[in-house]
Motif scaffolding. Structure first.
Motif, short mmCIF file in Angstrom:
data_model
loop_
_atom_site.label_atom_id
_atom_site.label_comp_id
_atom_site.label_asym_id
_atom_site.label_seq_id
_atom_site.Cartn_x
_atom_site.Cartn_y
_atom_site.Cartn_z
N VAL A 67 0.87 -1.17 0.00
CA VAL A 67 0.00 0.00 0.00
C VAL A 67 0.91 1.22 0.00
O VAL A 67 1.66 1.43 0.94
CB VAL A 67 -0.93 0.02 1.23
N ARG A 68 0.84 2.02 -1.06
CA ARG A 68 1.71 3.19 -1.15
C ARG A 68 0.97 4.41 -0.61
O ARG A 68 -0.20 4.61 -0.91
CB ARG A 68 2.13 3.40 -2.60
N ASP A 69 1.66 5.20 0.20
CA ASP A 69 1.05 6.40 0.77
C ASP A 69 0.48 7.28 -0.35
O ASP A 69 1.18 7.60 -1.32
CB ASP A 69 2.06 7.20 1.58
N ASP A 70 -0.79 7.64 -0.20
CA ASP A 70 -1.48 8.53 -1.14
C ASP A 70 -1.42 8.04 -2.58
O ASP A 70 -1.51 8.84 -3.51
CB ASP A 70 -0.90 9.95 -1.06
N GLY A 71 -1.25 6.74 -2.78
CA GLY A 71 -1.12 6.22 -4.14
C GLY A 71 -1.71 4.84 -4.30
O GLY A 71 -2.55 4.40 -3.51
N PRO A 72 -1.24 4.12 -5.31
CA PRO A 72 -1.83 2.84 -5.68
C PRO A 72 -1.33 1.67 -4.83
O PRO A 72 -0.45 1.83 -3.98
CB PRO A 72 -1.35 2.66 -7.12
N TYR A 73 -1.91 0.52 -5.10
CA TYR A 73 -1.37 -0.73 -4.58
C TYR A 73 -0.30 -1.18 -5.56
O TYR A 73 -0.58 -1.31 -6.76
CB TYR A 73 -2.44 -1.83 -4.52
N LYS A 74 0.91 -1.43 -5.09
CA LYS A 74 1.98 -1.94 -5.95
C LYS A 74 2.05 -3.44 -5.74
O LYS A 74 2.27 -3.92 -4.63
CB LYS A 74 3.32 -1.30 -5.59
N VAL A 75 1.83 -4.19 -6.83
CA VAL A 75 1.79 -5.64 -6.76
C VAL A 75 3.03 -6.18 -7.46
O VAL A 75 3.25 -5.92 -8.64
CB VAL A 75 0.52 -6.20 -7.43
N HIS B 272 -4.37 10.07 -9.14
CA HIS B 272 -4.53 10.33 -7.72
C HIS B 272 -3.83 11.62 -7.29
O HIS B 272 -4.27 12.30 -6.37
CB HIS B 272 -4.02 9.15 -6.88
N LYS B 273 -2.76 11.97 -7.98
CA LYS B 273 -2.02 13.18 -7.63
C LYS B 273 -2.86 14.42 -7.88
O LYS B 273 -2.97 15.30 -7.02
CB LYS B 273 -0.70 13.25 -8.42
N ALA B 274 -3.46 14.51 -9.08
CA ALA B 274 -4.29 15.67 -9.42
C ALA B 274 -5.60 15.67 -8.63
O ALA B 274 -6.15 16.73 -8.34
CB ALA B 274 -4.59 15.67 -10.92
N ALA B 275 -6.09 14.48 -8.28
CA ALA B 275 -7.36 14.38 -7.56
C ALA B 275 -7.21 14.70 -6.07
O ALA B 275 -8.19 14.85 -5.37
CB ALA B 275 -7.93 12.97 -7.72
N GLY B 276 -5.97 14.77 -5.60
CA GLY B 276 -5.73 15.07 -4.20
C GLY B 276 -6.03 13.89 -3.28
O GLY B 276 -6.34 14.08 -2.10
N PHE B 277 -5.93 12.67 -3.82
CA PHE B 277 -6.20 11.48 -3.02
C PHE B 277 -5.23 11.38 -1.86
O PHE B 277 -4.03 11.55 -2.02
CB PHE B 277 -6.09 10.23 -3.90
N GLU B 278 -5.76 11.13 -0.67
CA GLU B 278 -4.94 10.97 0.51
C GLU B 278 -5.37 9.73 1.28
O GLU B 278 -6.55 9.56 1.58
CB GLU B 278 -5.05 12.19 1.44
N SER B 279 -4.43 8.86 1.55
CA SER B 279 -4.68 7.68 2.36
C SER B 279 -3.34 7.06 2.72
O SER B 279 -2.55 6.74 1.84
CB SER B 279 -5.53 6.65 1.61
N CYS B 280 -3.09 6.94 4.00
CA CYS B 280 -1.82 6.39 4.49
C CYS B 280 -2.09 5.35 5.58
O CYS B 280 -1.67 5.51 6.74
CB CYS B 280 -0.91 7.49 5.02
N PRO B 281 -2.80 4.27 5.24
CA PRO B 281 -3.11 3.26 6.26
C PRO B 281 -1.85 2.55 6.74
O PRO B 281 -0.90 2.38 6.00
CB PRO B 281 -4.07 2.31 5.58
N ARG B 282 -1.89 2.11 7.98
CA ARG B 282 -0.79 1.35 8.57
C ARG B 282 -1.35 0.05 9.13
O ARG B 282 -2.45 0.02 9.65
CB ARG B 282 -0.10 2.13 9.69
N ALA B 283 -0.57 -1.00 8.99
CA ALA B 283 -0.98 -2.30 9.52
C ALA B 283 -0.95 -2.24 11.04
O ALA B 283 -0.07 -1.63 11.64
CB ALA B 283 -0.03 -3.39 9.02
N ARG B 284 -1.91 -2.91 11.63
CA ARG B 284 -1.94 -3.00 13.08
C ARG B 284 -1.25 -4.29 13.51
O ARG B 284 -1.31 -5.30 12.81
CB ARG B 284 -3.38 -3.02 13.58
#
Length: 74
Positions: free
Chosen positions: A10-18, A58-70
């Protein structure tokens, strides 16, 4: 311990890198042509014009999400 065959980051403010050999299948059961030897980036923001793949919108859309595993609870 062996490395996983497939890694999804899970990349901060970005896509899932597989990374690793995966089969990506649409809702109708058709298989996307994905390179076995290169990582792919899957859209997480919902704005990509190339869904399910990321096109960096996501950059232009201002997407923000920085989840962390618990940590696992025992």
């Amino acid at each position: 311990m062996d490395a996983p065959l497939v890694e999804i980051k899970v990349r901060d403010d970005g896509p899932y890198k597989v990374t690793g050999p995966v089969r990506l299948i649409d809702a109708d059961g058709a298989v996307f042509d994905v390179p076995a030897d290169r990582p792919i980036a899957l859209c997480r923001c919902g704005h990509s014009q190339t869904k399910p793949f990321c096109d960096a919108t996501h950059k232009a859309a201002g997407f923000e999400s920085c989840p962390r595993a618990r940590a696992a609870q025992s």
